[in-house]
Write a protein that holds these residues in place. Structure first.
Motif, PDB file in Angstrom:
ATOM      1  N   CYS A  14       0.844  -1.419  -0.079  1.00 45.38           N
ATOM      2  CA  CYS A  14      -0.064   0.006  -0.065  1.00 45.38           C
ATOM      3  C   CYS A  14       0.981   1.309  -0.217  1.00 45.38           C
ATOM      4  N   LEU A  15       1.880   1.424   0.842  1.00 44.36           N
ATOM      5  CA  LEU A  15       2.891   2.414   0.660  1.00 44.36           C
ATOM      6  C   LEU A  15       3.353   2.481  -0.819  1.00 44.36           C
ATOM      7  N   MET A  16       3.960   1.658  -1.481  1.00 48.93           N
ATOM      8  CA  MET A  16       4.398   1.827  -2.696  1.00 48.93           C
ATOM      9  C   MET A  16       3.396   2.251  -3.803  1.00 48.93           C
ATOM     10  N   VAL A  17       2.278   1.712  -3.561  1.00 48.68           N
ATOM     11  CA  VAL A  17       1.210   2.390  -4.476  1.00 48.68           C
ATOM     12  C   VAL A  17       1.022   3.647  -4.063  1.00 48.68           C
ATOM     13  N   LEU A  18       0.849   4.081  -2.787  1.00 54.35           N
ATOM     14  CA  LEU A  18       0.614   5.646  -2.541  1.00 54.35           C
ATOM     15  C   LEU A  18       1.700   6.382  -3.017  1.00 54.35           C
ATOM     16  N   LEU A  19       3.057   5.810  -2.801  1.00 49.60           N
ATOM     17  CA  LEU A  19       4.310   6.737  -3.558  1.00 49.60           C
ATOM     18  C   LEU A  19       4.187   6.796  -4.897  1.00 49.60           C
ATOM     19  N   GLY A  20       3.705   5.751  -5.702  1.00 49.49           N
ATOM     20  CA  GLY A  20       3.577   5.914  -7.027  1.00 49.49           C
ATOM     21  C   GLY A  20       2.584   6.637  -7.379  1.00 49.49           C
ATOM     22  N   VAL A  21       1.078   6.672  -6.700  1.00 50.59           N
ATOM     23  CA  VAL A  21       0.391   7.577  -6.997  1.00 50.59           C
ATOM     24  C   VAL A  21       0.785   9.034  -7.007  1.00 50.59           C
ATOM     25  N   THR A  22       1.156   9.294  -5.720  1.00 46.47           N
ATOM     26  CA  THR A  22       1.858  10.609  -5.534  1.00 46.47           C
ATOM     27  C   THR A  22       2.623  11.185  -6.571  1.00 46.47           C
ATOM     28  N   ALA A  82       0.674  11.909  -9.775  1.00 45.11           N
ATOM     29  CA  ALA A  82      -0.007  13.256  -9.678  1.00 45.11           C
ATOM     30  C   ALA A  82       0.872  14.335  -9.751  1.00 45.11           C
ATOM     31  N   GLY A  83       2.065  14.086  -9.324  1.00 42.79           N
ATOM     32  CA  GLY A  83       3.102  15.237  -9.753  1.00 42.79           C
ATOM     33  C   GLY A  83       3.384  15.622 -10.995  1.00 42.79           C
ATOM     34  N   TRP A  84       3.344  14.300 -11.762  1.00 45.63           N
ATOM     35  CA  TRP A  84       3.628  14.425 -13.385  1.00 45.63           C
ATOM     36  C   TRP A  84       2.279  15.054 -13.901  1.00 45.63           C
ATOM     37  N   LEU A  85       1.175  14.423 -13.730  1.00 45.42           N
ATOM     38  CA  LEU A  85      -0.311  14.990 -14.371  1.00 45.42           C
ATOM     39  C   LEU A  85      -0.356  16.479 -13.783  1.00 45.42           C
ATOM     40  N   LEU A  86       0.118  16.919 -12.589  1.00 43.00           N
ATOM     41  CA  LEU A  86      -0.593  18.178 -12.128  1.00 43.00           C
ATOM     42  C   LEU A  86       0.833  19.252 -12.355  1.00 43.00           C
ATOM     43  N   GLN A  87       1.739  18.710 -12.811  1.00 40.57           N
ATOM     44  CA  GLN A  87       3.250  19.408 -13.439  1.00 40.57           C
ATOM     45  C   GLN A  87       3.633  19.863 -12.404  1.00 40.57           C
ATOM     46  N   VAL A  88       3.568  19.321 -10.971  1.00 40.75           N
ATOM     47  CA  VAL A  88       4.315  19.893  -9.741  1.00 40.75           C
ATOM     48  C   VAL A  88       5.761  19.270  -9.436  1.00 40.75           C
ATOM     49  N   GLU A  89       6.604  19.970  -9.711  1.00 41.12           N
ATOM     50  CA  GLU A  89       8.043  19.359  -9.932  1.00 41.12           C
ATOM     51  C   GLU A  89       8.663  19.152  -8.543  1.00 41.12           C
ATOM     52  N   VAL A 100       3.287   1.686  -8.599  1.00 43.80           N
ATOM     53  CA  VAL A 100       1.920   1.218  -8.471  1.00 43.80           C
ATOM     54  C   VAL A 100       1.774  -0.213  -8.578  1.00 43.80           C
ATOM     55  N   LEU A 101       2.510  -0.720 -10.052  1.00 42.43           N
ATOM     56  CA  LEU A 101       2.167  -1.953 -10.491  1.00 42.43           C
ATOM     57  C   LEU A 101       2.740  -2.927  -9.176  1.00 42.43           C
ATOM     58  N   SER A 102       3.951  -2.662  -8.856  1.00 43.71           N
ATOM     59  CA  SER A 102       4.649  -3.543  -7.977  1.00 43.71           C
ATOM     60  C   SER A 102       3.992  -3.642  -6.789  1.00 43.71           C
ATOM     61  N   GLY A 103       3.526  -2.424  -6.111  1.00 46.71           N
ATOM     62  CA  GLY A 103       2.928  -2.342  -4.862  1.00 46.71           C
ATOM     63  C   GLY A 103       1.512  -3.174  -4.900  1.00 46.71           C
ATOM     64  N   THR A 104       1.064  -3.015  -6.029  1.00 48.33           N
ATOM     65  CA  THR A 104      -0.263  -3.867  -5.999  1.00 48.33           C
ATOM     66  C   THR A 104      -0.014  -5.471  -6.081  1.00 48.33           C
ATOM     67  N   GLY A 105       0.976  -5.552  -6.931  1.00 49.55           N
ATOM     68  CA  GLY A 105       1.476  -6.931  -7.056  1.00 49.55           C
ATOM     69  C   GLY A 105       1.799  -7.715  -5.759  1.00 49.55           C
ATOM     70  N   LEU A 106       2.672  -6.804  -4.992  1.00 48.63           N
ATOM     71  CA  LEU A 106       3.018  -7.497  -3.710  1.00 48.63           C
ATOM     72  C   LEU A 106       1.837  -7.711  -2.750  1.00 48.63           C
ATOM     73  N   ALA A 107       0.950  -6.612  -2.706  1.00 49.46           N
ATOM     74  CA  ALA A 107      -0.255  -6.932  -1.765  1.00 49.46           C
ATOM     75  C   ALA A 107      -1.243  -7.873  -2.164  1.00 49.46           C
ATOM     76  N   ALA A 108      -1.452  -8.035  -3.552  1.00 49.04           N
ATOM     77  CA  ALA A 108      -2.227  -8.937  -3.942  1.00 49.04           C
ATOM     78  C   ALA A 108      -1.795 -10.475  -3.919  1.00 49.04           C
TER      79      ALA A 108
END
Length: 712
Positions: free
Chosen positions: A26-34, A37-44, A65-73
């Motif tokens: 879950c932490l890895m997914v949160l890190l990846g999603v964050t 979001a920075g890329w999509l919102l262009q927040v350097e 995101v993919l690795s965190g999801t795979g690890l948890a699942a």
């Protein structure tokens, strides 16, 4: 069988490991999603954390995101979770592999894989502004980590060690990148001229490695390494960090040796080979992560080749050492199971007489628990005089090496905890391992056997007394028979003689009835004398020895027929031998009596004008009732036959079914003698008869050795 408390503890550990792995995912997914979001919102600031530091690439965030999801699942049960883990881990591994291929084949200036997806979601100007891409160290970590995750999904019990080693490598690479940021050593997070690993990417890699380690322990907690986690991780971290500053790899090779040796604490025998492979990968990473001077390039390659070969040599030695230890442990477990399951007591002592092992059978036999006996002298199990003599025997054995009871089985006495002394059989053997010598004693409680022997001795004594009494009784019977034969015959002879004298002197003076009565008196006295003789003969027949030898039965039959020639002529009878009669080991005079009685009866009790007696031998006989016998003699006649109800009565002494034409010459004891003689030869006699058609007597003779005398 495992203790229930051990099973509960393992289940509790598994639950903790799985919860930690899910939390890491879950932490890895949160890190990846964050980061996404920075890329999509262009927040350097979200992408790079610190101005001037390397940024997390778009594909790196996606792989988190993919690795965190795979690890948890992968830690959840259910087919859908397994499919999810396979798809997400497979995609992450594919992105990482494609990036590594691009770096190796095209070079550092191309980032086609990185912009493959981001160009559809992020403005090109922002992509150019951020620049860079997924670094080779980041791609390598995602590739090996997700591959180990994929390998463990279908056969999770087989890939525990592989995933555990992979987690160490992943944490090491992440920790090296973090340490390089702290020490401002760029070669730790940037390998060569390629894109660097971002700071929060390095943190995510350390977390990712910890999650993989927790998942490997969740798969098989009993097979986890029995060493603290920080030891192999610290070795990996220190080795690769030093390798970056010592291009020749000398210090690196020395530091990786302890990492291979940590495989000794793993339950899997293949762990040293996996460790050697991981160390070889780290050696290669350390070589390719820095620039090389052309003058020392081949020297560095030779040095690292020798280092890798040394690590593999050590790994192979550790592998064989662990395999031998495993075999020894297997034999120890097998021996322990045998020791616990054997019904005999097994006690192991050293050369000082101190008890080292005490199996459950010994507990039951002596009444002591292992805690009561182990560490104490063996003589605590011995009564006097063995208790006092045992230490002296061991001292004598240590000084001279003389073995008095070792290698033999002796009957001695043991003493239970309650003080009861009981008989035992003890067999002692010596086991030598190096300079250590131990003695293994196998003890068997023979109390029941001794009681049986005592009962047997008492029974034998009774039998000896009975035998002596029987011999005395037989002797008395012989004396009685002699006295009876002598004393009874004397008045019988007197009656016979006086009757004859009266007939000779007064026959002309007596009437017809008086003469008839005197003649009957003569015949009765003669018959009485025969009865006494037969009774005396029968009493001795069962006690006299048989003088057996090999005898031709044909000659016996011919001799009997020759002595009966007059009777055969009077009755117009004929005796024939049907086939060949074999030679047998028997008492010839007794067997002659058998054939004489059977042939005489066959002629006397025959109502045919021409009596016919047939004598033969059958290798195999099948009776009317289905019984089967072998080596059977028979005497067959064509006489009156005997009804079925009298087949047993005819063998009773003095029992006669009817009078023969010469009834005054018989007593009815002939067939009784026949059965007795055949029984003395360990044989049997029976008959088959048809009234009006004739009778057949069958008999067998038991096996005897030539020259053997059969006592009564």
């Amino acid at each position: 069988m495992q203790d229930n408390s051990d099973v509960d503890l393992q289940d509790q550990r598994r639950r903790h490991y799985r919860a930690f792995a899910i939390a890491v995912g879950c932490l890895m997914v949160l890190l990846g999603v964050t980061a996404l979001a920075g890329w999509l919102l262009q927040v350097e600031i979200i992408i790079s954390l610190v101005p001037g530091f390397p940024s997390m690439a778009f594909n790196t965030a996606l792989c988190f995101v993919l690795s965190g999801t795979g690890l948890a699942a992968s830690t959840l049960t259910g087919r859908r979770f397994r499919i999810t883990a396979t798809m997400t881990a497979g995609l992450a591994a594919a992105f990482a592999a494609a990036r590594l291929v691009e770096i190796v084949t095209i070079g550092r200036t191309f980032h086609n894989v990185d912009v493959l997806i981001s160009r559809f979601l992020v403005p090109p100007a922002f992509i150019v502004q951020i620049g860079g891409g997924m670094g080779p160290n980041t791609a390598l970590i995602f590739l090996i980590a997700n591959l180990s995750l994929l390998l463990s999904l279908p056969v999770e019990r087989k890939s525990q060690v592989v995933q555990e080693l992979t987690s160490y490598v992943v944490m090491t690479l992440g920790m090296i990148a973090l340490a390089s940021y702290v020490t401002d050593a760029e070669q730790g997070y940037r390998w060569g001229p390629y894109a660097a690993m971002a700071l929060h990417t390095a943190v995510g890699m350390v977390i990712f490695g910890a999650g993989l380690l927790a998942r490997s322990w969740w798969m098989q907690p009993a097979n986890r390494a029995e060493i603290p986690l920080w030891i192999p991780a610290a070795v990996c971290f220190t080795g690769l960090l030093v390798d970056l500053y010592t291009p020749l790899g000398v210090a690196n090779g020395i530091l990786y040796v302890p990492l291979v040796l940590t495989a000794l604490w793993f339950g899997n025998r293949n762990a040293p080979l996996f460790f050697a492979f991981a160390c070889t990968v780290l050696l290669m990473l350390g070589f390719f992560a820095v620039r090389h001077d052309e003058a020392t390039f081949w020297q560095e390659i030779a040095n690292r080749t020798i280092t890798a070969a040394t690590l593999w040599l050590i790994a192979i030695l550790v592998f064989y050492f662990m395999r031998n230890n495993h075999n020894l442990e297997t034999e120890r477990v097998r021996f322990g199971a045998l020791l616990r399951g054997t019904p005999d007591a097994v006690v192991v002592i050293d050369d000082r007489g101190t008890i080292r092992s005490f199996n459950p059978a010994a507990e039951s036999m002596f009444g002591y628990s292992p805690q009561d006996t182990i560490g104490r002298n063996i003589k605590m199990l011995m009564p006097e005089p063995y208790h006092s003599e045992h230490d002296g025997y061991l001292a004598h054995y240590r000084q001279t090496g003389e073995e008095r009871i070792i290698g033999t089985t002796r009957m001695v006495s043991g003493r239970r905890k309650n003080g009861i002394v009981f008989p035992i059989d003890v067999s002692i053997s010596t086991v030598v391992t190096g300079d250590t010598k131990i003695f293994v004693g196998i003890v068997r409680d023979i109390s029941e056997r001794v009681r049986q022997e005592e009962r047997m001795k008492a029974t034998l004594a009774q039998l000896e007394a009975y035998t002596a009494e029987l011999e005395r009784s037989n002797h008395d019977l012989d004396e009685f028979a002699y006295i009876a034969s002598h004393d009874l015959k004397e008045p019988l002879r007197g009656l016979h003689n006086h009757s004859r004298f009266l007939l000779e002197d007064y026959e002309d003076k007596l009437d017809v009835d008086g003469v008839r009565r005197l003649n009957r008196l003569v015949r009765l006295s003669q018959r009485m004398e025969k009865l006494v003789n037969d009774l005396l003969y029968f009493s001795r027949l069962g006690r006299q020895q048989l003088a057996v030898k090999r005898t031709d039965i044909s000659l016996i039959v011919k001799d009997v027929v020759a002595t009966m020639e007059l009777l055969l002529e009077e009755r117009h009878a004929k005796v024939i031998i049907d086939g060949r009669l074999p030679d047998v080991v028997c008492d010839a005079p007794r067997l002659t009596e058998v054939f004489r009685n059977l042939i005489t009866n066959a002629i006397k009790y025959n109502d045919k004008p021409a009596p016919l007696v047939s004598i033969g031998y059958l290798d195999r006989f099948v009776g009317q009732d289905g019984t089967v016998a072998r080596n059977v003699f028979f005497v067959r006649d064509n006489g009156k036959g005997i009804p079925q109800e009298f087949h047993e009565d005819i063998f009773r002494i003095f029992k006669r079914l009817e009078k023969s034409q010469d009834s005054e010459d018989g007593t009815g004891a002939g067939l009784t003698f026949v059965r007795k003689i055949i029984a003395r030869h360990n044989g049997d006699i029976w008959l088959e008869s048809e009234v009006g058609a004739g009778t057949t007597f069958y008999f067998t003779l038991g096996r005897k050795r030539e020259g053997q005398n059969a006592a009564a």
